[in-house]
Write an enzyme that holds these catalytic residues in place. Structure first.
Site, PDB file in Angstrom:
ATOM      1  N   ARG A 227       0.839  -1.185   0.000  1.00 42.06           N
ATOM      2  CA  ARG A 227       0.000   0.000   0.000  1.00 42.06           C
ATOM      3  C   ARG A 227       0.885   1.251   0.000  1.00 42.06           C
ATOM      4  O   ARG A 227       1.963   1.254   0.622  1.00 42.06           O
ATOM      5  CB  ARG A 227      -0.905   0.027   1.239  1.00 42.06           C
ATOM      6  CG  ARG A 227      -2.082  -0.930   1.184  1.00 42.06           C
ATOM      7  CD  ARG A 227      -3.074  -0.554   0.087  1.00 42.06           C
ATOM      8  NE  ARG A 227      -4.242  -1.402   0.044  1.00 42.06           N
ATOM      9  CZ  ARG A 227      -4.448  -2.379  -0.845  1.00 42.06           C
ATOM     10  NH1 ARG A 227      -3.542  -2.649  -1.770  1.00 42.06           N
ATOM     11  NH2 ARG A 227      -5.571  -3.056  -0.833  1.00 42.06           N
ATOM     12  N   HIS A 275      -0.833   0.000  -9.921  1.00 43.36           N
ATOM     13  CA  HIS A 275      -1.575  -0.862  -8.980  1.00 43.36           C
ATOM     14  C   HIS A 275      -2.138  -2.110  -9.684  1.00 43.36           C
ATOM     15  O   HIS A 275      -3.356  -2.352  -9.684  1.00 43.36           O
ATOM     16  CB  HIS A 275      -2.695  -0.087  -8.283  1.00 43.36           C
ATOM     17  CG  HIS A 275      -3.137  -0.740  -6.998  1.00 43.36           C
ATOM     18  ND1 HIS A 275      -3.502  -0.040  -5.877  1.00 43.36           N
ATOM     19  CD2 HIS A 275      -3.262  -2.054  -6.658  1.00 43.36           C
ATOM     20  CE1 HIS A 275      -3.841  -0.872  -4.908  1.00 43.36           C
ATOM     21  NE2 HIS A 275      -3.706  -2.116  -5.364  1.00 43.36           N
TER      22      HIS A 275
HETATM   23  P1  NAP Z   1      -2.106 -10.963   4.923  1.00 45.32           P
HETATM   24  O1  NAP Z   1      -2.405 -12.353   4.445  1.00 45.32           O
HETATM   25  O2  NAP Z   1      -3.043 -10.339   5.884  1.00 45.32           O
HETATM   26  O3  NAP Z   1      -0.638 -11.020   5.521  1.00 45.32           O
HETATM   27  C1  NAP Z   1      -0.162 -10.115   6.405  1.00 45.32           C
HETATM   28  C2  NAP Z   1       1.264 -10.505   6.852  1.00 45.32           C
HETATM   29  O4  NAP Z   1       1.874  -9.342   7.414  1.00 45.32           O
HETATM   30  C3  NAP Z   1       1.243 -11.591   7.918  1.00 45.32           C
HETATM   31  O5  NAP Z   1       2.352 -12.456   7.747  1.00 45.32           O
HETATM   32  C4  NAP Z   1       1.425 -10.789   9.211  1.00 45.32           C
HETATM   33  O6  NAP Z   1       2.075 -11.494  10.264  1.00 45.32           O
HETATM   34  C5  NAP Z   1       2.314  -9.678   8.737  1.00 45.32           C
HETATM   35  N1  NAP Z   1       2.207  -8.494   9.602  1.00 45.32           N
HETATM   36  C6  NAP Z   1       1.082  -7.784   9.891  1.00 45.32           C
HETATM   37  N2  NAP Z   1       1.379  -6.764  10.724  1.00 45.32           N
HETATM   38  C7  NAP Z   1       2.710  -6.861  10.970  1.00 45.32           C
HETATM   39  C8  NAP Z   1       3.605  -6.118  11.781  1.00 45.32           C
HETATM   40  N3  NAP Z   1       3.200  -5.063  12.503  1.00 45.32           N
HETATM   41  N4  NAP Z   1       4.895  -6.511  11.813  1.00 45.32           N
HETATM   42  C9  NAP Z   1       5.321  -7.576  11.108  1.00 45.32           C
HETATM   43  N5  NAP Z   1       4.519  -8.337  10.319  1.00 45.32           N
HETATM   44  C10 NAP Z   1       3.223  -7.969  10.251  1.00 45.32           C
HETATM   45  O7  NAP Z   1      -1.992  -9.957   3.689  1.00 45.32           O
HETATM   46  P2  NAP Z   1      -1.867 -10.323   2.123  1.00 45.32           P
HETATM   47  O8  NAP Z   1      -3.140 -10.775   1.571  1.00 45.32           O
HETATM   48  O9  NAP Z   1      -0.663 -11.180   1.944  1.00 45.32           O
HETATM   49  O10 NAP Z   1      -1.599  -8.871   1.517  1.00 45.32           O
HETATM   50  C11 NAP Z   1      -0.353  -8.235   1.722  1.00 45.32           C
HETATM   51  C12 NAP Z   1      -0.390  -6.801   1.213  1.00 45.32           C
HETATM   52  O11 NAP Z   1      -0.542  -6.803  -0.213  1.00 45.32           O
HETATM   53  C13 NAP Z   1      -1.535  -5.951   1.753  1.00 45.32           C
HETATM   54  O12 NAP Z   1      -1.084  -4.643   2.045  1.00 45.32           O
HETATM   55  C14 NAP Z   1      -2.503  -5.878   0.593  1.00 45.32           C
HETATM   56  O13 NAP Z   1      -3.283  -4.712   0.662  1.00 45.32           O
HETATM   57  C15 NAP Z   1      -1.521  -5.841  -0.571  1.00 45.32           C
HETATM   58  N6  NAP Z   1      -2.062  -6.238  -1.881  1.00 45.32           N
HETATM   59  C16 NAP Z   1      -1.615  -5.540  -2.965  1.00 45.32           C
HETATM   60  C17 NAP Z   1      -2.040  -5.906  -4.219  1.00 45.32           C
HETATM   61  C18 NAP Z   1      -1.529  -5.189  -5.432  1.00 45.32           C
HETATM   62  O14 NAP Z   1      -1.999  -5.438  -6.532  1.00 45.32           O
HETATM   63  N7  NAP Z   1      -0.570  -4.316  -5.287  1.00 45.32           N
HETATM   64  C19 NAP Z   1      -2.921  -6.995  -4.373  1.00 45.32           C
HETATM   65  C20 NAP Z   1      -3.340  -7.660  -3.231  1.00 45.32           C
HETATM   66  C21 NAP Z   1      -2.899  -7.299  -1.978  1.00 45.32           C
HETATM   67  P3  NAP Z   1       1.450 -12.838  10.914  1.00 45.32           P
HETATM   68  O15 NAP Z   1       1.614 -13.901   9.849  1.00 45.32           O
HETATM   69  O16 NAP Z   1       2.300 -13.089  12.090  1.00 45.32           O
HETATM   70  O17 NAP Z   1       0.006 -12.536  11.217  1.00 45.32           O
HETATM   71  C1  GLV Z   2      -5.466  -4.910  -4.202  1.00 45.96           C
HETATM   72  O1  GLV Z   2      -4.666  -4.085  -3.955  1.00 45.96           O
HETATM   73  C2  GLV Z   2      -6.159  -5.706  -3.218  1.00 45.96           C
HETATM   74  O2  GLV Z   2      -6.071  -5.388  -2.023  1.00 45.96           O
HETATM   75  O3  GLV Z   2      -6.820  -6.685  -3.602  1.00 45.96           O
END
Ligand code: NAP
Ligand code: GLV
Length: 312
Positions: A227, A275
């Site tokens: 983000r 994005h």
């Molecule tokens: P997720 O499954 O919720 O994973 C979050 C990870 O971050 C978990 O491993 C969590 O630790 C860790 N975490 C959370 N808070 C933390 C902290 N304070 N310190 C250290 N580690 C922390 O998220 P996701 O689905 O993988 O998504 C990841 C990111 O990608 C998000 O920001 C999402 O918005 C973004 N995203 C971007 C796109 C794009 O197209 N650019 C698409 C989809 C998602 P634990 O495992 O210990 O809980």
């Molecule tokens: C894209 O950024 C998503 O959060 O799915």
């Protein structure tokens, strides 16, 4: 069940979403318009405008079509007692792993530099290093982080991944899993490419800023696919211009679309995407939605619920 659909997208995209959702979940009544006071069982949403669900009664689930739900969580009108599920879809995870592989390979093998050289008709060869000599650190080991870390380890990079908790998930071959502030500090010292895949929470906002950059070796690279709120843009520009960082690959921004006069557009050490690192795949996302609707009908808890106290 009665399901309302809310998305901050254009009419064509909204129509296409509804067509696919109705085709995948045909037993349910899908509503695009409603009036305050109306009842619905489920709201399926794609980054909706704040207040979009205000006044709906009877909701048993808010299902996001986006993985990141920070905008929803900031909406004071989102009913506090309704479970919120985010999108977790293997198809999206693969897309993110592909984009991360492109970014890391391009940084490691100087492909962004060669693209610039082509524009300048410059013939210059850079040393060809082995992947095993390029340490990568992934911040966040959730749905996306795991897929990215596994793909990069399979490509031969030494991969570490930092998460909040001690874990409990299945180990990832070739990935060193870290947690805690001290482990992060130690890992940053030896990192050449840092990839951010953290959720945007009060704890992680602004994490990509001068104090973190100062802990990386000179000439390290930053990849932000999570983000825009994670990045302190002025600190990044200073680190790039001062030579502390070599290159940044950015997919997400504090303001999207990025304003036309923003310095990132023309910065020689910034590579940008609009994005698109991992777009939601409508067909597979509709199947994820269908699975959660079936769980509700069977009286089971929906999958991929957000813990509102943690913010992800
Ligand atoms: P997720 O499954 O919720 O994973 C979050 C990870 O971050 C978990 O491993 C969590 O630790 C860790 N975490 C959370 N808070 C933390 C902290 N304070 N310190 C250290 N580690 C922390 O998220 P996701 O689905 O993988 O998504 C990841 C990111 O990608 C998000 O920001 C999402 O918005 C973004 N995203 C971007 C796109 C794009 O197209 N650019 C698409 C989809 C998602 P634990 O495992 O210990 O809980
Ligand atoms: C894209 O950024 C998503 O959060 O799915």
């Amino acid at each position: 069940m009665k399901i309302v659909f809310s998305a901050s997208v254009g009419a064509d995209e909204r129509g296409e979403w509804l067509r696919i959702l109705r085709a995948t979940c045909p037993r349910h009544e899908w509503l695009e318009h409603w009036t305050p006071g109306q009842t619905a069982d489920v709201a399926v949403v794609a980054n909706p405008q704040p207040g979009a669900l205000h006044g709906l009664h009877g909701l048993r689930l808010v299902q996001s079509l986006w993985a990141g739900v920070e905008r929803l969580l900031l909406d004071p009108t989102l009913p506090a007692d309704v479970p919120l599920a985010r999108m977790v879809d293997p198809v999206m995870n693969v897309a993110m792993a592909e984009t991360a592989a492109w970014a890391v390979l391009s940084l490691h093998r100087s492909f962004f530099e060669y693209a610039r050289q082509q524009r300048e008709a410059c013939w210059r060869q850079w040393p060809q290093r082995r992947a095993a000599t390029v340490p990568v650190l992934v911040l966040g080991l959730g749905s996306m982080g795991r897929a990215v870390a596994a793909r990069l380890a399979a490509l031969g990079y030494p991969v570490s991944a930092w998460r909040r908790s001690g874990g409990g998930d299945a180990p990832l071959p070739g990935v060193q899993v870290l947690h805690g502030a001290a482990a992060l500090t130690a890992a940053l010292e030896g990192t050449e490419v840092l990839i951010n895949l953290l959720p945007l929470t009060p704890d992680t906002r602004g994490i990509l800023g001068a104090p973190l950059f100062a802990q990386l070796p000179l000439g390290a690279c930053i990849v932000n696919f999570a983000r825009g709120g994670h990045l302190v843009e002025a600190d990044l520009l200073e680190a790039l211009d001062g030579g502390r960082l070599r290159h940044a690959v950015l997919d997400v921004f504090a303001t999207e679309p990025l304003p036309p006069d923003h310095p990132f557009w023309t910065h020689p050490r910034v590579t940008m995407l609009p994005h698109v690192a991992a777009l939601t795949d409508a067909h597979s996302a509709a199947s994820v939605v269908a699975a959660n609707l079936e769980r509700i009908e069977r009286g089971q808890a929906p999958l991929h619920l957000v813990d509102r106290s943690r913010g992800y």
